[in-house]
Write a protein that holds these residues in place. Structure first.
Motif, PDB file in Angstrom:
ATOM      1  N   CYS A  10       0.853  -1.187   0.000  1.00 60.27           N
ATOM      2  CA  CYS A  10       0.000   0.000   0.000  1.00 60.27           C
ATOM      3  C   CYS A  10       0.892   1.241   0.000  1.00 60.27           C
ATOM      4  O   CYS A  10       1.805   1.364   0.823  1.00 60.27           O
ATOM      5  N   PHE A  17      -0.137  -6.616   1.622  1.00 58.76           N
ATOM      6  CA  PHE A  17      -1.391  -7.362   1.595  1.00 58.76           C
ATOM      7  C   PHE A  17      -1.430  -8.233   0.347  1.00 58.76           C
ATOM      8  O   PHE A  17      -0.762  -7.942  -0.651  1.00 58.76           O
ATOM      9  N   ALA A  21      -6.774  -9.092  -1.093  1.00 60.77           N
ATOM     10  CA  ALA A  21      -7.155  -8.264   0.059  1.00 60.77           C
ATOM     11  C   ALA A  21      -6.887  -6.781  -0.158  1.00 60.77           C
ATOM     12  O   ALA A  21      -7.387  -5.952   0.612  1.00 60.77           O
ATOM     13  N   ARG A  24      -9.923  -4.281  -0.606  1.00 59.22           N
ATOM     14  CA  ARG A  24     -10.624  -4.083   0.673  1.00 59.22           C
ATOM     15  C   ARG A  24      -9.813  -3.196   1.600  1.00 59.22           C
ATOM     16  O   ARG A  24     -10.358  -2.314   2.275  1.00 59.22           O
ATOM     17  N   HIS A  25      -8.507  -3.402   1.637  1.00 53.46           N
ATOM     18  CA  HIS A  25      -7.656  -2.578   2.505  1.00 53.46           C
ATOM     19  C   HIS A  25      -7.697  -1.116   2.103  1.00 53.46           C
ATOM     20  O   HIS A  25      -7.803  -0.226   2.964  1.00 53.46           O
ATOM     21  N   THR A  28     -10.362   1.093   3.502  1.00 58.89           N
ATOM     22  CA  THR A  28     -10.384   1.392   4.934  1.00 58.89           C
ATOM     23  C   THR A  28      -9.040   1.892   5.476  1.00 58.89           C
ATOM     24  O   THR A  28      -8.926   2.122   6.682  1.00 58.89           O
ATOM     25  N   CYS A  29      -8.060   2.082   4.620  1.00 56.22           N
ATOM     26  CA  CYS A  29      -6.721   2.492   5.067  1.00 56.22           C
ATOM     27  C   CYS A  29      -6.766   3.871   5.733  1.00 56.22           C
ATOM     28  O   CYS A  29      -7.133   4.871   5.102  1.00 56.22           O
TER      29      CYS A  29
END
Length: 229
Positions: A10, A17, A21, A24-25, A28-29
């Motif tokens: 990221c 990740f 995934a 999705r991460h 919400t990071c």
């Protein structure tokens, strides 16, 4: 090339990740949210539309990127970004295919290919929508093909960048087919048979010759044409 779990980093929190995934991460990071918030506080709030894209190799899906691209960006700008980041070796032709329509870098030129093509000057907000998938190809001879998916559309504070990398795969570990060490070279001839991955020592003895070897790079164009990353 042995199959392995594809992972990526990221851009915001530097967390690692899995490919599955990462989408999705990014939703919400906390660091990504903080970055967006700081960008808005530094200037008079200006909202712009962006697309969240996932780009991956069609035949080598372990190579992938998550991108945030402003909606008024042209396909030509996205094309240049993909070339600069992953593909450019010899100035080859390229094209997107979106909803059955081809948008080519040389549209309008009489090149003898006989294809009905539109210009890459088209803006993303005119051709993209959430949930849509399309394809891209670079080099009509030794072709590298990509798949693109529009994950979402959202409004964010203007950052001044047309294209931002949200996440990118970490380089897959490919082993030398002769000794099992990490491969550093690939034979541009043997690679079409799924072979030719070699460490420096074994590369010296490869039967195709040193002139056929290319460096192993983190790109779906690895081993193709004259691409060195």
């Amino acid at each position: 090339m042995a199959r392995q779990t594809s992972k990526g980093i990221c851009t915001f929190c530097r967390g690692e990740f899995s490919k599955s995934a990462m989408t999705r991460h990014l939703e919400t990071c906390e660091q990504r949210a903080n970055t967006d918030s700081k960008a808005g506080s530094r200037r008079k709030a200006q909202q712009i539309r962006t697309f969240h894209l996932v780009v991956e190799g069609r035949d080598l899906p372990m190579y992938w990127m998550h991108l945030e691209v402003t909606a008024n960006t042209t396909l030509a700008t996205l094309d240049r970004f993909l070339r600069d980041t992953w593909l450019e070796c010899c100035g080859h032709l390229s094209a997107f295919e979106i909803g059955g329509v081809r948008y080519a870098v040389d549209a309008g030129m009489d090149d003898g290919w006989g294809m009905d093509e539109k210009s890459m000057r088209a803006r993303l907000d005119k051709v993209f929508s959430p949930g849509q998938s399309c394809s891209y190809e670079y080099d009509y001879g030794t072709t590298t093909e990509l798949k693109l998916r529009v994950i979402a559309e959202r409004e964010v504070e203007a950052k001044g960048k047309a294209i931002q990398v949200l996440a990118r795969n970490t380089a897959p570990v490919i082993l030398c087919e002769e000794c099992g060490k990490p491969a550093t070279n690939v034979c541009s001839q043997c690679v079409f048979d799924g072979k030719g991955w070699l460490c420096d020592d074994c590369a010296e003895k490869h039967e195709c010759g040193e002139e056929m070897l290319l460096p192993v790079v983190n790109s779906p164009r690895v081993g193709m044409c004259a691409y060195t990353g």
